[in-house]
Design a protein around this motif. Sequence first.
Motif, short mmCIF file in Angstrom:
data_model
loop_
_atom_site.label_atom_id
_atom_site.label_comp_id
_atom_site.label_asym_id
_atom_site.label_seq_id
_atom_site.Cartn_x
_atom_site.Cartn_y
_atom_site.Cartn_z
N PHE A 30 0.85 -1.19 0.00
CA PHE A 30 0.00 0.00 0.00
C PHE A 30 0.89 1.24 0.00
CE2 PHE A 30 -3.44 2.80 1.65
CZ PHE A 30 -4.44 2.38 0.80
N LEU A 31 0.28 2.39 -0.27
CA LEU A 31 1.02 3.64 -0.22
C LEU A 31 1.37 3.93 1.24
CD1 LEU A 31 -1.33 5.54 -2.64
CD2 LEU A 31 1.02 4.85 -3.13
N PRO A 32 2.58 4.44 1.49
CA PRO A 32 2.97 4.68 2.89
C PRO A 32 2.12 5.77 3.53
CG PRO A 32 4.58 5.67 1.40
CD PRO A 32 3.64 4.85 0.54
N VAL A 33 1.67 6.71 2.70
CA VAL A 33 0.85 7.84 3.16
C VAL A 33 -0.10 8.15 2.01
CG1 VAL A 33 0.86 10.32 3.65
CG2 VAL A 33 2.58 8.84 4.71
N SER A 34 -1.34 8.40 2.33
CA SER A 34 -2.34 8.60 1.29
C SER A 34 -3.18 9.82 1.61
CB SER A 34 -3.23 7.36 1.24
OG SER A 34 -3.83 7.25 0.00
N PRO A 35 -3.37 10.74 0.66
CA PRO A 35 -4.21 11.90 0.94
C PRO A 35 -5.68 11.54 0.75
CG PRO A 35 -3.37 12.07 -1.28
CD PRO A 35 -2.84 10.76 -0.71
N GLY A 36 -6.57 12.53 0.74
CA GLY A 36 -8.00 12.27 0.65
C GLY A 36 -8.49 11.92 -0.74
N THR A 37 -7.61 11.94 -1.73
CA THR A 37 -7.99 11.53 -3.07
C THR A 37 -6.87 10.69 -3.65
OG1 THR A 37 -8.38 12.25 -5.34
CG2 THR A 37 -7.15 13.77 -3.94
N ARG A 38 -7.23 9.69 -4.47
CA ARG A 38 -6.19 8.89 -5.11
C ARG A 38 -5.85 9.42 -6.49
NH1 ARG A 38 -11.00 5.90 -5.16
NH2 ARG A 38 -11.57 4.87 -7.10
N PHE A 39 -6.49 10.52 -6.89
CA PHE A 39 -6.22 11.08 -8.21
C PHE A 39 -5.15 12.16 -8.15
CE2 PHE A 39 -10.75 9.62 -8.48
CZ PHE A 39 -10.47 8.48 -9.21
N VAL A 40 -4.07 11.89 -7.47
CA VAL A 40 -2.93 12.82 -7.45
C VAL A 40 -1.73 12.10 -8.06
CG1 VAL A 40 -3.71 14.03 -5.39
CG2 VAL A 40 -2.15 12.10 -5.15
N SER A 41 -0.77 12.88 -8.55
CA SER A 41 0.44 12.27 -9.08
C SER A 41 1.45 12.11 -7.96
CB SER A 41 1.03 13.13 -10.20
OG SER A 41 1.53 14.34 -9.67
N VAL A 42 2.40 11.21 -8.18
CA VAL A 42 3.46 11.01 -7.20
C VAL A 42 4.28 12.30 -7.05
CG1 VAL A 42 5.51 9.67 -6.64
CG2 VAL A 42 3.57 8.55 -7.73
N GLY A 43 4.55 12.94 -8.18
CA GLY A 43 5.31 14.19 -8.14
C GLY A 43 4.58 15.25 -7.32
N GLY A 44 3.27 15.33 -7.52
CA GLY A 44 2.46 16.28 -6.76
C GLY A 44 2.46 15.95 -5.28
N ALA A 45 2.44 14.65 -4.97
CA ALA A 45 2.44 14.23 -3.57
C ALA A 45 3.73 14.68 -2.87
CB ALA A 45 2.30 12.71 -3.48
N ILE A 46 4.83 14.62 -3.61
CA ILE A 46 6.11 15.05 -3.02
C ILE A 46 6.20 16.57 -2.98
CG2 ILE A 46 8.62 15.01 -3.32
CD1 ILE A 46 8.27 12.20 -4.52
N ALA A 47 5.81 17.21 -4.07
CA ALA A 47 5.92 18.67 -4.15
C ALA A 47 5.08 19.36 -3.07
CB ALA A 47 5.51 19.16 -5.53
N ASN A 48 4.00 18.69 -2.64
CA ASN A 48 3.18 19.25 -1.57
C ASN A 48 3.41 18.55 -0.24
OD1 ASN A 48 1.46 21.30 -3.03
ND2 ASN A 48 1.17 19.49 -4.32
N ASP A 49 4.33 17.60 -0.24
CA ASP A 49 4.60 16.78 0.95
C ASP A 49 3.30 16.42 1.67
OD1 ASP A 49 6.16 15.26 2.58
OD2 ASP A 49 6.72 16.90 3.91
N ILE A 50 2.48 15.67 0.97
CA ILE A 50 1.13 15.38 1.46
C ILE A 50 1.15 14.55 2.75
CG2 ILE A 50 0.05 15.52 -0.82
CD1 ILE A 50 0.27 12.15 0.03
N HIS A 51 0.03 14.63 3.45
CA HIS A 51 -0.13 13.88 4.69
C HIS A 51 -1.44 13.11 4.59
CE1 HIS A 51 -2.10 17.79 5.05
NE2 HIS A 51 -3.07 17.11 5.62
N GLY A 52 -1.69 12.24 5.54
CA GLY A 52 -2.93 11.47 5.52
C GLY A 52 -3.40 11.13 6.91
N LYS A 53 -4.33 10.19 6.95
CA LYS A 53 -4.95 9.82 8.22
C LYS A 53 -3.98 9.12 9.15
CE LYS A 53 -9.45 9.11 5.93
NZ LYS A 53 -9.04 9.76 4.68
N ASN A 54 -2.79 8.75 8.66
CA ASN A 54 -1.80 8.09 9.52
C ASN A 54 -0.65 9.04 9.88
OD1 ASN A 54 -0.65 8.21 7.00
ND2 ASN A 54 0.11 6.11 6.99
#
Lengths: 435, 245
Positions: free
Chosen positions: A96-120
């Motif tokens: 599974f993804l180590p960290v997941s935001p509220g939508t799965r329609f994001v790119s990996v690059g975007g996830a890093i560029a925004n340093d996304i966080h999730g429920k964990n």
Amino acid sequence: MSEAWESWGRYPKARQKAYRLSWISEKVPFESFDSVLPYGQGRSYGDSCLNDGGTLLATSGLDHLIALDTAQGVLRCEAGATFDDLLKVIVPKGWFLPVSPGTRFVSVGGAIANDIHGKNHHRAGTFGRHVRRFELLRSSGERLLCSPNENADLFAATIGGLGLTGLMTWVEFSLKEIPGPQIDVETVPMTGLEDFFRLSEESDRDFEYTVAWFDGLSGPEGFRGLFYRGNHASPPDKVKLPALRLGIAVPFSLPAGLLNVLTLKAFNRFYYDWNAHKPARQLTDYAPFFYPLDSVAHWNRIYGRRGFFQYQCVVPKGEPGKRPIAAVLEEVARSGQGSFLAVLKIFGDLASPGLLSFPRPGVTLAMDFPNRGQKTLDLLERLDGLVRPAGGSVYPAKDARMSALSFQTYFPRWREFAKQIDPKFSSSFWRRVTA
Amino acid sequence: MRKILIIGATSAIAQAAARRFAADGDALFLVARDPEKLQAVVNDLKARGAARVEGFEMDANDFDRHGLVLHEAEEILGGLDVVLIAHGTLPDQKACEASFEKTEAELRTNFLSVVSLATLVANEFETKKAGTIAVITSVAGDRGRPSNYVYGAAKGATSIFLSGLRARLSKSGAAVVDIRPGFVDTPMTAAVPKNPLFASSETVGRGIYKAILKKKDIVYLPWFWRWIMAVVKMIPECLFKKSNL
């Protein structure tokens, strides 16, 4: 397929050209652009993914996987690959993804560029903590391998760096092993802020994922909400494949007038009652647990053509009776603006490697605000006036309006970060908050 | 596990179809010109679950190597169940109007190279009485339009060739699938202004995958193009010639 280079909040509007990338091996003609910004899936809400008057480097074509190590749980892929695409490949293999935001329609690059966080976040921190290395293409044509050991300054600046340090071509990150695609979820009704803090404290010990949804219009004391807490579940006898199909879609923009306090209250009422009748504990597929809004494609269109703002802040928890977040909620309630999409979550104290990372220890609140022009802008400015002195911060990925003063207060290391920006890279957001 | 040869494997549409087969755990032999792009696709399909993926560098206009590529694919995969011919270019119509040499080159790429490959594959499949040949043609082949009739001629000629080939092979049990996409949003059409009829390569790739599994004769992708083209074909020539389509 129309080419709408807009952000998820559909505000502000920007005019820009786009250059579409298909291969990480291709030469990008940087010399023919004045100013560029990588654009993945356009899921940032405000203007951090826009480059008014410049060019966007559209990365959706950079979606090749490069290597999946199912023994060690390490994935290398191109930066335009979406979480949705990756999940379809890794979940059946027990990852599974180590960290997941509220939508799965994001790119990996975007996830890093925004340093996304999730429920964990209280357990795993931000996505940036799980990034092992990536290649950064600078406008000079240089391709730099960045990791905690190589080009470490650029590594730290790129995580949460809003796409300004260059173009990530490929990324390598660690996956999380899971026993199956399902989540064991408990839903606990809650009333008021102290109930939320109590439930968080009690749940963050035993549950990997925690988040609360609540009625953001009622102020801090009496609001009703639902506290969700979950763990990955071992597979039942029969493994059911995750439901990934989209349900309903909002095909066009609704007139803005449809969204008013009454409809929001009705929605909240419906949402609360609907969920309160569900069993307190259930097994669910991962998709509805992590990505409840993904089942309504283009839900952002319900806010109409004028778009909407999302305000996500984090402030220290404080003490009962003197909670900074209570003041924010009171201000929202007083304004009568706000929405059913109010979320609360406690951030843990695991630090991100990112220089401009948003999460920090405390409590985070996220709310939507239909764009009603100056009235809404004034309210959000008042909220900043509460968050700044509290030592909090506001999430650039969701911002379209914070002042330069606010940004520079929230991100004191911004000058250090600015030294790592690629001279050709810029964004509407960056120009606004450094003006 | 199906054994699949794809010519033009780095095209966006071919990649989208190949990802479906890879997810099923099929074995793939990929042919393309650019070694770096080819390697990217090989890695991608491996990571997505293909049982085996091999890359082979070839320009489809290198007719002399068509026999070799087929032989290599059969050798390495241990036989062939499906051949997907997906390579092609979008000619510059104006340049073709000004130069027969340019037109001839486009017809070689988009028609004759397909005929060469399909002829070799057809003879194999006819002998072993099994196999599916799928070729990506285009709705542009249904009628000659002033804006792209060189491309249309190449694709239309291919469709007629496939129609005859299908009738011949039907006696032996081998299938010929003619895939006619409409507008697809890919690097090939990057310079074409987009309109609401444009489909994503994922949508078209899924359609190709299904058409190959079901051994369809002719498929329009997305489906609505069948009806659009039915109408376009009914327009009397005396009116059609005045159009600027």
